[in-house]
Write a protein that holds these residues in place. Structure first.
Motif: not given
Length: 437
Positions: A312-313, A102-106, A315-318
């Motif tokens: 990063a826009s 959920y916190p990681r996108r392309h 990635f919120d932090g894994g």
């Protein structure tokens, strides 16, 4: 002979009936094994898939209709969404298939998010209305004020002052919530007078806050004239002795780490007469960079910030300590670049590199920040040091970028910049040992 012909005809009919090609009909939802579809994609697009998921026995409905002849990645999105999987490009022809995060996108999704956010404000007034609203909602979603209302306000336990070349180290332990403590160390200049204060949230680098590069950074900043304070992650170091090693993988870690930064800032603000209240900084790398950003959102006393190898826009932090509470849903949806943009027009350094998720900063996140700082006529107050040939760490070039930044904004003594003068202490020397270990 006739009997043999009848048997062969029957076998052929059975083969045709069971053939995957014949089974591709509306009544069977055009179903195929996922492995068959993925193998087909590899051949069609000349790529290789690596798997962090188990695809055994998985079936894909409307299989061939999900494939787009003109786009591998669109095909992957259509196919993997059914199983809550996602893909990540690792090289020109290698893709890793992983569970949805959920916190990681392309990167492309981050670009679209920043474009959307930029459309919400075209001037300072519109931006500040959004800023104030999102800040309030972040506090609410983080639930930090509920925790602050329960603070016990006991006196800090201070350790013996360790004297070094041009600076001192003193451990600090504060009971925060009943029976719970934060554990940290204060690095102070040996010189007299008022000094800037830098709160230093830690990241997930091996060794925690006891590692060599952490001591080098804080000790060097202290030698140059800044008071620096770091503290254990929730469930790491001495904190692990209280909460257990599994506690860090919880949403509570998110709010407790933010709370501990606030408690330390309050303590230093109220009890250290050598703190210059006009020069308050925050500086951390990786997950510590996430909490650097969060502290600027929570506390208006911060006057300079330097999140390192984290922004990063997409990635919120894994780790749950960075994204365990749903703060990214504030304002109908936000991201770390927008959260740190609320810091404008105060001095801001973004350190990024080419070997992790911050590789997009020069082309994507930094221009977004420059635009916001432009609302205040302060484009020169936001800086990006990008290291395209480096990877995710807090190495010497990242530390040097931070030194240069704080030398400039806090007027530190550059002649004292010498990491070789910093004495690397054993982890036990940086602990309070209130747990008897």
């Amino acid at each position: 002979m006739q009997k043999i012909k009848s048997i062969l005809a029957l076998a052929l009919l059975m083969f045709i009936h069971q053939s995957p090609i014949q089974a591709q009909t509306y009544s069977t939802k055009y179903e195929k094994p996922l492995s068959t579809v993925m193998n087909g994609l590899e051949k069609r697009f000349k790529v290789k898939f690596k798997y962090n998921v188990d695809t055994t026995g998985l079936k894909l409905t409307y299989a061939d209709f999900r494939v787009r002849a003109y786009s591998l990645e669109e095909s992957l999105r259509n196919i993997l969404a059914q199983f809550d999987f996602n893909y990540w490009k690792q090289s020109n022809n290698i893709y890793k298939i992983k569970p949805y995060e959920y916190p990681r996108r392309h990167v492309q999704e981050g670009e679209q998010m920043l474009k959307y956010l930029s459309g919400l404000y075209s001037n300072k007034e519109q931006f500040e209305m959004r800023r104030d609203s999102v800040r309030r909602e972040v506090r609410k979603l983080l639930e930090i004020d509920k925790y602050k209302d329960s603070l016990v306000h006991h006196k800090a336990i201070l350790g013996k002052i360790i004297k070094n070349d041009g600076y001192t180290v003193q451990n600090i332990c504060i009971e925060t919530l009943p029976g719970e403590h934060l554990f940290g160390s204060i690095y102070s200049p040996a010189t007299k007078g008022k000094h800037p204060l830098i709160i230093c949230p830690d990241g997930h680098f091996n060794g925690g806050r006891y590692r060599k590069d952490e001591q080098q950074r804080l000790g060097t900043l202290a030698r140059m004239g800044a008071i620096c304070v770091d503290f254990d992650l929730y469930g790491w170091g001495e904190s692990e002795m209280e909460y257990g090693k599994d506690s860090h993988q919880t949403d509570r870690a998110h709010v407790i780490q933010a709370l501990n930064a606030e408690v330390l800032l309050d303590y230093m603000w109220n009890n250290r007469k050598d703190v210059d209240k006009k020069r308050i900084g925050v500086n951390g790398g990786s997950g510590g960079g996430t909490h650097t950003i969060l502290l600027t959102v929570l506390d208006n006393r911060i006057t300079a910030a330097a999140p390192t190898v984290n922004l990063a826009s997409h990635f919120d932090g894994g780790c749950p300590c960075e994204s365990g509470k749903p703060i990214q849903l504030a304002g109908g949806g936000t991201c770390n670049p927008e959260l740190i943009s609320f810091f404008a027009p105060r001095p801001l350094l973004i350190v990024s590199d080419g070997g992790d998720w911050t590789s997009s900063v020069p082309e994507l996140e930094f221009p977004f920040l420059k635009r916001i700082y432009g609302f205040y006529g302060a484009e020169d107050k936001v800086t990006n040091v990008h290291l395209p040939n480096e990877r995710h760490d807090f190495g010497i070039n990242k530390r040097q970028a931070n030194y240069d930044f704080f030398i400039k904004v806090f007027n530190l003594d550059k002649t004292k910049l010498d990491e070789s003068k910093v004495k690397i202490l054993e982890p036990s020397a940086l602990q309070s040992h209130i747990n008897g270990k």
